[in-house]
Write a protein that holds these residues in place. Structure first.
Motif, mmCIF file in Angstrom:
data_model
loop_
_atom_site.group_PDB
_atom_site.id
_atom_site.type_symbol
_atom_site.label_atom_id
_atom_site.label_comp_id
_atom_site.label_asym_id
_atom_site.label_seq_id
_atom_site.Cartn_x
_atom_site.Cartn_y
_atom_site.Cartn_z
ATOM 1 N N TYR A 150 0.837 -1.204 0.000
ATOM 2 C CA TYR A 150 0.000 0.000 0.000
ATOM 3 C C TYR A 150 0.869 1.250 0.000
ATOM 4 O O TYR A 150 0.638 2.171 -0.773
ATOM 5 C CB TYR A 150 -0.913 -0.043 1.228
ATOM 6 C CG TYR A 150 -1.905 1.073 1.324
ATOM 7 C CD1 TYR A 150 -2.880 1.250 0.345
ATOM 8 C CD2 TYR A 150 -1.878 1.960 2.389
ATOM 9 C CE1 TYR A 150 -3.794 2.271 0.428
ATOM 10 C CE2 TYR A 150 -2.800 2.990 2.485
ATOM 11 C CZ TYR A 150 -3.754 3.141 1.499
ATOM 12 O OH TYR A 150 -4.656 4.150 1.601
ATOM 13 N N CYS A 151 1.874 1.287 0.835
ATOM 14 C CA CYS A 151 2.734 2.471 0.923
ATOM 15 C C CYS A 151 3.641 2.622 -0.285
ATOM 16 O O CYS A 151 4.124 3.713 -0.555
ATOM 17 C CB CYS A 151 3.570 2.428 2.198
ATOM 18 S SG CYS A 151 2.600 2.829 3.659
ATOM 19 N N SER A 152 3.880 1.562 -0.997
ATOM 20 C CA SER A 152 4.735 1.672 -2.177
ATOM 21 C C SER A 152 3.914 1.895 -3.440
ATOM 22 O O SER A 152 4.453 1.898 -4.531
ATOM 23 C CB SER A 152 5.600 0.415 -2.319
ATOM 24 O OG SER A 152 4.800 -0.726 -2.490
ATOM 25 N N SER A 153 2.610 2.114 -3.278
ATOM 26 C CA SER A 153 1.753 2.358 -4.441
ATOM 27 C C SER A 153 1.965 3.775 -4.953
ATOM 28 O O SER A 153 2.663 4.577 -4.353
ATOM 29 C CB SER A 153 0.286 2.159 -4.064
ATOM 30 O OG SER A 153 -0.168 3.262 -3.300
ATOM 31 N N THR A 154 1.305 4.068 -6.046
ATOM 32 C CA THR A 154 1.396 5.411 -6.601
ATOM 33 C C THR A 154 0.457 6.372 -5.884
ATOM 34 O O THR A 154 0.500 7.566 -6.124
ATOM 35 C CB THR A 154 1.041 5.397 -8.106
ATOM 36 O OG1 THR A 154 -0.270 4.849 -8.243
ATOM 37 C CG2 THR A 154 2.038 4.581 -8.887
ATOM 38 N N GLU A 155 -0.369 5.885 -4.988
ATOM 39 C CA GLU A 155 -1.369 6.717 -4.330
ATOM 40 C C GLU A 155 -0.915 7.160 -2.945
ATOM 41 O O GLU A 155 -1.539 6.847 -1.940
ATOM 42 C CB GLU A 155 -2.699 5.957 -4.254
ATOM 43 C CG GLU A 155 -3.288 5.634 -5.598
ATOM 44 C CD GLU A 155 -3.605 6.880 -6.413
ATOM 45 O OE1 GLU A 155 -4.010 7.901 -5.823
ATOM 46 O OE2 GLU A 155 -3.437 6.836 -7.633
ATOM 47 N N ILE A 156 0.159 7.908 -2.860
ATOM 48 C CA ILE A 156 0.646 8.384 -1.568
ATOM 49 C C ILE A 156 -0.372 9.316 -0.926
ATOM 50 O O ILE A 156 -0.510 9.379 0.286
ATOM 51 C CB ILE A 156 2.030 9.049 -1.714
ATOM 52 C CG1 ILE A 156 3.063 8.006 -2.148
ATOM 53 C CG2 ILE A 156 2.459 9.728 -0.419
ATOM 54 C CD1 ILE A 156 3.210 6.816 -1.224
ATOM 55 N N GLY A 157 -1.146 10.040 -1.736
ATOM 56 C CA GLY A 157 -2.197 10.902 -1.201
ATOM 57 C C GLY A 157 -3.197 10.107 -0.372
ATOM 58 O O GLY A 157 -3.709 10.590 0.645
ATOM 59 N N THR A 158 -3.465 8.866 -0.772
ATOM 60 C CA THR A 158 -4.359 7.996 -0.015
ATOM 61 C C THR A 158 -3.728 7.634 1.323
ATOM 62 O O THR A 158 -4.414 7.559 2.347
ATOM 63 C CB THR A 158 -4.659 6.716 -0.820
ATOM 64 O OG1 THR A 158 -5.189 7.100 -2.087
ATOM 65 C CG2 THR A 158 -5.649 5.826 -0.109
#
Length: 193
Positions: A150-158
């Motif tokens: 999750y933290c390595s996804s492209t959605e850091i805003g999430t």
């Protein structure tokens, strides 16, 4: 610039903790409101964020608004203000008098009379938003360790929003106990750490 290097040379989910001293520390907020803006720095921070870096930033200690400084005005940063314990007897946390304000502050964390060890391993007590931000960087590290994909996804805003959602709204007051204005009254409770 360090943020350019971070953007290109570290993996997604890398946590950056930044304390800036670009403000003058005088507490005089009536001067040029754009004195500490750098489009080069803002572009580099935004690029690092877009490449999946988690950027935790100390709000600053001059009591001014975060919008005055490139290091604290971007939504791509998780900006942390400081509280002190003067209102704990009332079940509240008070914004430290020196902590910056601004709608860009993501949360508050303890920043006054923080106990830690100096470079020689001796106990010291210090104050400042530079000591609030590492609490939150640590919370990100623990959370990301539990959910690495999750933290390595492209959605850091999430990821940012998920941490904001763990904070409790309406718990940070002005130093005198009145309703906090000019910043989100959100505190990351110790139990979350």
């Amino acid at each position: 610039m360090a943020f350019n290097w971070l953007a290109d040379n570290t993996p997604r989910g890398t946590i950056v903790n930044l304390s800036s001293v670009s403000f003058d520390g005088s507490g005089n907020c009536s001067g040029n409101p754009f004195q500490y803006l750098s489009m080069t720095l803002e572009t580099a921070i935004t690029e690092a964020y877009n490449k999946g870096k988690i950027i935790v930033v100390a709000a600053g200690n001059d009591g001014c608004n975060t919008s005055r400084d490139s290091c604290t005005r971007l939504t791509q940063e998780f900006v942390v203000g400081a509280t002190d314990s003067s209102r704990l007897g009332y079940g509240q946390d008070a914004k430290a008098s020196y902590s910056r304000t601004g709608s860009n502050i993501s949360t508050f964390a303890p920043g006054s009379n923080v106990s830690l060890l100096d470079q020689n391993g001796s106990p010291v007590t210090v104050s400042g938003t530079s000591f609030s931000a590492p609490y939150i960087a640590g919370v990100f590290a623990i959370a990301c360790q539990a959910v690495v994909p999750y933290c390595s996804s492209t959605e850091i805003g999430t990821v940012y929003q998920a941490l904001r959602d763990t904070g409790t709204l309406g718990t940070v007051t002005n130093p005198n106990g009145s309703t906090l204005t000019g910043a989100t009254s959100r505190f990351i409770w110790k139990q979350a750490w």
